[in-house]
Write a protein that holds these residues in place. Structure first.
Motif, PDB file in Angstrom:
ATOM      1  N   PHE A  55      -1.773  -7.873   0.605  1.00 24.92           N
ATOM      2  CA  PHE A  55      -2.033  -8.305   1.979  1.00 24.92           C
ATOM      3  C   PHE A  55      -1.145  -9.519   2.241  1.00 24.92           C
ATOM      4  O   PHE A  55      -1.379 -10.607   1.703  1.00 24.92           O
ATOM      5  N   ASP A  56      -0.111  -9.310   3.072  1.00 29.49           N
ATOM      6  CA  ASP A  56       0.945 -10.308   3.194  1.00 29.49           C
ATOM      7  C   ASP A  56       0.672 -11.411   4.211  1.00 29.49           C
ATOM      8  O   ASP A  56       1.464 -12.342   4.324  1.00 29.49           O
ATOM      9  N   THR A  57      -0.415 -11.318   4.966  1.00 26.89           N
ATOM     10  CA  THR A  57      -0.779 -12.389   5.898  1.00 26.89           C
ATOM     11  C   THR A  57      -2.267 -12.687   5.764  1.00 26.89           C
ATOM     12  O   THR A  57      -3.023 -11.916   5.178  1.00 26.89           O
ATOM     13  N   ILE A  58      -2.697 -13.809   6.342  1.00 29.86           N
ATOM     14  CA  ILE A  58      -4.097 -14.207   6.239  1.00 29.86           C
ATOM     15  C   ILE A  58      -5.010 -13.186   6.922  1.00 29.86           C
ATOM     16  O   ILE A  58      -6.076 -12.841   6.413  1.00 29.86           O
ATOM     17  N   GLY A  59      -4.588 -12.692   8.091  1.00 29.61           N
ATOM     18  CA  GLY A  59      -5.426 -11.768   8.854  1.00 29.61           C
ATOM     19  C   GLY A  59      -5.147 -10.313   8.581  1.00 29.61           C
ATOM     20  O   GLY A  59      -5.699  -9.447   9.271  1.00 29.61           O
ATOM     21  N   LYS A  65      -8.924  -3.503   8.288  1.00 31.06           N
ATOM     22  CA  LYS A  65     -10.296  -3.011   8.397  1.00 31.06           C
ATOM     23  C   LYS A  65     -10.575  -2.537   9.821  1.00 31.06           C
ATOM     24  O   LYS A  65     -11.225  -1.496  10.027  1.00 31.06           O
ATOM     25  N   LEU A  66     -10.063  -3.262  10.808  1.00 28.67           N
ATOM     26  CA  LEU A  66     -10.250  -2.860  12.204  1.00 28.67           C
ATOM     27  C   LEU A  66      -9.537  -1.546  12.490  1.00 28.67           C
ATOM     28  O   LEU A  66     -10.096  -0.648  13.136  1.00 28.67           O
ATOM     29  N   LYS A  67      -8.311  -1.407  11.991  1.00 28.38           N
ATOM     30  CA  LYS A  67      -7.541  -0.179  12.217  1.00 28.38           C
ATOM     31  C   LYS A  67      -8.212   1.029  11.565  1.00 28.38           C
ATOM     32  O   LYS A  67      -8.340   2.088  12.185  1.00 28.38           O
ATOM     33  N   VAL A  68      -8.654   0.867  10.333  1.00 28.61           N
ATOM     34  CA  VAL A  68      -9.309   1.975   9.628  1.00 28.61           C
ATOM     35  C   VAL A  68     -10.636   2.327  10.296  1.00 28.61           C
ATOM     36  O   VAL A  68     -11.000   3.510  10.393  1.00 28.61           O
ATOM     37  N   SER A  69     -11.357   1.322  10.791  1.00 21.91           N
ATOM     38  CA  SER A  69     -12.640   1.581  11.460  1.00 21.91           C
ATOM     39  C   SER A  69     -12.437   2.411  12.714  1.00 21.91           C
ATOM     40  O   SER A  69     -13.197   3.350  12.985  1.00 21.91           O
ATOM     41  N   ILE A  70     -11.403   2.074  13.493  1.00 20.11           N
ATOM     42  CA  ILE A  70     -11.108   2.846  14.702  1.00 20.11           C
ATOM     43  C   ILE A  70     -10.668   4.259  14.342  1.00 20.11           C
ATOM     44  O   ILE A  70     -11.038   5.238  15.002  1.00 20.11           O
ATOM     45  N   TRP A  71      -9.894   4.383  13.265  1.00 21.42           N
ATOM     46  CA  TRP A  71      -9.458   5.708  12.788  1.00 21.42           C
ATOM     47  C   TRP A  71     -10.657   6.563  12.395  1.00 21.42           C
ATOM     48  O   TRP A  71     -10.763   7.736  12.772  1.00 21.42           O
ATOM     49  N   ARG A 143       2.443  -2.810   0.121  1.00 22.07           N
ATOM     50  CA  ARG A 143       1.910  -3.462   1.305  1.00 22.07           C
ATOM     51  C   ARG A 143       0.716  -2.646   1.801  1.00 22.07           C
ATOM     52  O   ARG A 143       0.841  -1.454   2.067  1.00 22.07           O
ATOM     53  N   ALA A 144      -0.424  -3.281   1.921  1.00 22.77           N
ATOM     54  CA  ALA A 144      -1.669  -2.575   2.217  1.00 22.77           C
ATOM     55  C   ALA A 144      -1.583  -1.789   3.522  1.00 22.77           C
ATOM     56  O   ALA A 144      -1.989  -0.623   3.588  1.00 22.77           O
ATOM     57  N   THR A 145      -1.073  -2.427   4.580  1.00 22.71           N
ATOM     58  CA  THR A 145      -1.006  -1.755   5.880  1.00 22.71           C
ATOM     59  C   THR A 145      -0.076  -0.549   5.819  1.00 22.71           C
ATOM     60  O   THR A 145      -0.366   0.496   6.417  1.00 22.71           O
ATOM     61  N   THR A 146       1.033  -0.663   5.086  1.00 20.50           N
ATOM     62  CA  THR A 146       1.974   0.450   4.980  1.00 20.50           C
ATOM     63  C   THR A 146       1.357   1.618   4.226  1.00 20.50           C
ATOM     64  O   THR A 146       1.473   2.777   4.633  1.00 20.50           O
ATOM     65  N   TYR A 147       0.682   1.320   3.114  1.00 21.13           N
ATOM     66  CA  TYR A 147       0.071   2.373   2.307  1.00 21.13           C
ATOM     67  C   TYR A 147      -1.030   3.101   3.079  1.00 21.13           C
ATOM     68  O   TYR A 147      -1.061   4.340   3.130  1.00 21.13           O
ATOM     69  N   VAL A 148      -1.927   2.344   3.696  1.00 26.56           N
ATOM     70  CA  VAL A 148      -3.046   2.963   4.409  1.00 26.56           C
ATOM     71  C   VAL A 148      -2.547   3.709   5.640  1.00 26.56           C
ATOM     72  O   VAL A 148      -3.058   4.788   5.970  1.00 26.56           O
ATOM     73  N   THR A 149      -1.540   3.162   6.341  1.00 21.94           N
ATOM     74  CA  THR A 149      -0.975   3.855   7.501  1.00 21.94           C
ATOM     75  C   THR A 149      -0.352   5.185   7.083  1.00 21.94           C
ATOM     76  O   THR A 149      -0.508   6.205   7.769  1.00 21.94           O
ATOM     77  N   PHE A 150       0.359   5.197   5.940  1.00 22.52           N
ATOM     78  CA  PHE A 150       0.910   6.452   5.412  1.00 22.52           C
ATOM     79  C   PHE A 150      -0.201   7.458   5.167  1.00 22.52           C
ATOM     80  O   PHE A 150      -0.092   8.637   5.525  1.00 22.52           O
ATOM     81  N   TYR A 151      -1.289   7.007   4.557  1.00 22.49           N
ATOM     82  CA  TYR A 151      -2.421   7.883   4.246  1.00 22.49           C
ATOM     83  C   TYR A 151      -3.030   8.444   5.526  1.00 22.49           C
ATOM     84  O   TYR A 151      -3.270   9.653   5.638  1.00 22.49           O
ATOM     85  N   MET A 152      -3.279   7.574   6.516  1.00 25.85           N
ATOM     86  CA  MET A 152      -3.921   8.010   7.755  1.00 25.85           C
ATOM     87  C   MET A 152      -3.024   8.962   8.530  1.00 25.85           C
ATOM     88  O   MET A 152      -3.499   9.954   9.101  1.00 25.85           O
ATOM     89  N   ARG A 153      -1.728   8.684   8.577  1.00 25.84           N
ATOM     90  CA  ARG A 153      -0.800   9.554   9.293  1.00 25.84           C
ATOM     91  C   ARG A 153      -0.715  10.927   8.638  1.00 25.84           C
ATOM     92  O   ARG A 153      -0.623  11.953   9.330  1.00 25.84           O
TER      93      ARG A 153
END
Length: 245
Positions: A55-59, A65-71, A143-153
């Motif tokens: 997780f490369d930033t504080i937020g 978590k917000l993106k995955v929840s909406i997904w 990168r967490a967002t990249t990995y999870v985005t790949f999975y969701m897509r």
């Protein structure tokens, strides 16, 4: 209805759909833990090299978590927002047309769910194969967002691919595409099914790709069959109307 009333009704249905997705996202917020455990399970099973989410930033963790929840909310509330589409267009439809739209909506939810399940079964295999190319004794800082985005897509791509036959049937019911052109171009359909299966299944074994391609081909042939029955029924009605006149 005047245009203003149509826009007002459209706004109402969009608000109801978004409200449903919002409620589903709240449920997704609480389901985030087990869903993320499932998504990151392939990384935990890697034994030859260390794989960690970064997780490369504080937020970043909150944003993820917000993106995955909406997904999650969008997937589990698909029957609700599909119904809102039907509720918006149904006032202008005849009884038979309402039955057709309702049937399309129900079939779309089933097909989309089947595609999502197929994608969730295939995604861990894809992650395992792709990470196997890492050099030995190396560490993967993903990168967490990249990995999870790949999975969701990947999961959404499977879900949407299962809707392609329904789109073809819808075009047929609208009189835009007949069953004969669909059957005449079956070779292109087979090629496209195998190309999609090859891209969506980055595995060394040909069997997962072949099974996925045959499933898509079967859905395509089912769309051709439904279109054939509909066209024959429409031709029969047309002949009866002409003979009656």
């Amino acid at each position: 209805m005047p245009i203003r009333e149509h826009l007002r009704e459209l706004r109402k249905r969009l608000m109801w759909a978004l409200l449903g997705i919002g409620i589903g996202s709240i449920a997704g917020w609480y389901l985030y833990g087990p869903v993320m455990d499932y998504i990151t399970a392939p990384l935990a099973e890697i034994t030859k090299q260390q794989a960690l989410l970064n997780f490369d930033t504080i937020g970043a963790a909150f944003d993820l978590k917000l993106k995955v929840s909406i997904w999650i909310g969008t997937i589990i509330t698909s029957p609700w927002w599909v119904y809102q589409i039907f509720a918006f267009i149904s006032p202008g439809l005849k009884r038979r047309e309402k039955i057709h739209v309702l049937a399309f909506g129900f079939a779309g939810v089933i097909l989309f769910a089947a595609g999502v399940v197929s994608g969730m079964r295939m995604a861990p295999l894809a992650v395992d194969i792709l990470t196997s190319f890492n050099p030995e004794n190396s560490a993967s800082l993903l990168r967490a967002t990249t990995y999870v985005t790949f999975y969701m897509r990947l999961v959404m791509a499977f879900g949407l691919s299962f809707l392609a036959p329904e789109v073809l049937v819808a075009l047929n019911f609208l009189g835009i595409l007949g069953w004969k052109p669909m059957l005449r171009h079956w070779r292109w359909a087979v090629v496209l099914c195998f190309v999609f299966a090859a891209i969506a299944n980055p595995l060394p074994s040909p069997w997962p790709m072949t099974i996925q391609a045959f499933v898509l081909i079967g859905l395509y042939l089912l769309a051709v069959l439904v279109s054939f029955i509909h066209d024959k029924h429409r031709e029969k009605k047309t002949k009866e109307r002409i003979s009656h006149d």
